[in-house]
Scaffold this motif. Structure first.
Motif, PDB file in Angstrom:
ATOM      1  N   GLN A 129       0.916  -1.550  -0.246  1.00  0.00           N
ATOM      2  CA  GLN A 129      -0.001  -0.009  -0.215  1.00  0.00           C
ATOM      3  C   GLN A 129       0.623   0.615   0.194  1.00  0.00           C
ATOM      4  OE1 GLN A 129      -1.426  -2.299   2.488  1.00  0.00           O
ATOM      5  NE2 GLN A 129      -3.265  -2.987   1.772  1.00  0.00           N
ATOM      6  N   GLN A 132       2.067   1.816  -3.358  1.00  0.00           N
ATOM      7  CA  GLN A 132       0.939   2.790  -4.283  1.00  0.00           C
ATOM      8  C   GLN A 132       0.533   4.090  -4.311  1.00  0.00           C
ATOM      9  OE1 GLN A 132      -1.009   0.709  -7.371  1.00  0.00           O
ATOM     10  NE2 GLN A 132       0.074  -0.685  -6.276  1.00  0.00           N
ATOM     11  N   CYS A 133       0.425   4.600  -2.515  1.00  0.00           N
ATOM     12  CA  CYS A 133       0.135   5.660  -2.003  1.00  0.00           C
ATOM     13  C   CYS A 133       1.662   6.710  -2.056  1.00  0.00           C
ATOM     14  CB  CYS A 133      -0.025   5.376  -1.187  1.00  0.00           C
ATOM     15  SG  CYS A 133      -1.898   4.874  -0.521  1.00  0.00           S
ATOM     16  N   THR A 134       2.831   5.695  -2.974  1.00  0.00           N
ATOM     17  CA  THR A 134       3.971   7.435  -2.449  1.00  0.00           C
ATOM     18  C   THR A 134       3.419   8.206  -3.816  1.00  0.00           C
ATOM     19  OG1 THR A 134       5.274   5.629  -2.213  1.00  0.00           O
ATOM     20  CG2 THR A 134       6.279   7.305  -3.291  1.00  0.00           C
ATOM     21  N   ARG A 135       4.212   9.452  -2.834  1.00  0.00           N
ATOM     22  CA  ARG A 135       3.964  10.358  -3.386  1.00  0.00           C
ATOM     23  C   ARG A 135       4.986  10.287  -5.326  1.00  0.00           C
ATOM     24  NH1 ARG A 135       5.322  15.850  -1.637  1.00  0.00           N
ATOM     25  NH2 ARG A 135       4.086  16.583  -3.331  1.00  0.00           N
TER      26      ARG A 135
END
Length: 173
Positions: A129, A132-135
């Motif tokens: 996750q 997936q949510c890395t800037r």
């Protein structure tokens, strides 16, 4: 800069192939393919771009292709990694291979003779996750910085040297 001088020393007079690992399906994992695409545009010999990523599903086959078809003097592996909060955005150079997928507990072979890792986010909990949510900004900045460091350190291959150098019969053992 120390990074540039060390990388230059490790690769001087060597035919370098860049193995840029990752996928464009997760923001945090696209660092390698972004760097690979940048390097390919600059004339470097690259496996792993946004168009043709080098990832867990094709890694074994591509490693065989690298050794049998490209015949590089040295493979420089590039991948994203997860670490501590204060390490996000940091780039590390190692005179050793890297183990792709380690952050997400995949069992893959090591890649490269030397390696560059870009820390894209924090590790330690729900790594899939987190990737997936890395800037995207963090990944794009790291890709730009890594590309620039390589450009400062290693000359691009001449145009006629970009084609694969097949292994001759007397080189096989």
């Amino acid at each position: 800069m120390l990074f540039v001088s060390i990388l230059r020393e490790l690769t001087t007079k060597k035919r370098v192939l860049f193995a840029c690992i990752g996928t464009d399906r997760a923001t945090g994992d696209c660092l390698g393919p972004l760097v690979g695409s940048n390097l390919k545009r600059l004339g470097y010999m690259v496996v792993g771009t946004l168009d043709e990523p080098l990832h867990a599903q094709n890694l074994m086959q591509e490693l065989h292709t690298i050794s049998s078809f490209y015949n590089p003097d040295i493979v420089l592996a590039i991948d994203a990694c997860l670490g501590k909060h204060d390490e996000i955005g940091k780039i590390s150079l190692s005179n050793s291979p890297l183990t792709p997928g380690a952050a997400v507990h995949k069992n893959l072979p090591t890649v490269g003779d030397i390696s560059i890792m870009g820390n894209v986010n924090m590790g330690g909990f729900l790594e899939l996750q987190v990737l997936q949510c890395t800037r995207l900004h963090t990944v794009m900045k790291l890709a730009s910085d890594i590309t620039h460091l390589i450009w400062q350190s290693i000359p691009a291959a001449p145009k006629d040297d970009l084609a694969a150098r097949p292994i001759s019969q007397n080189q096989c053992s």
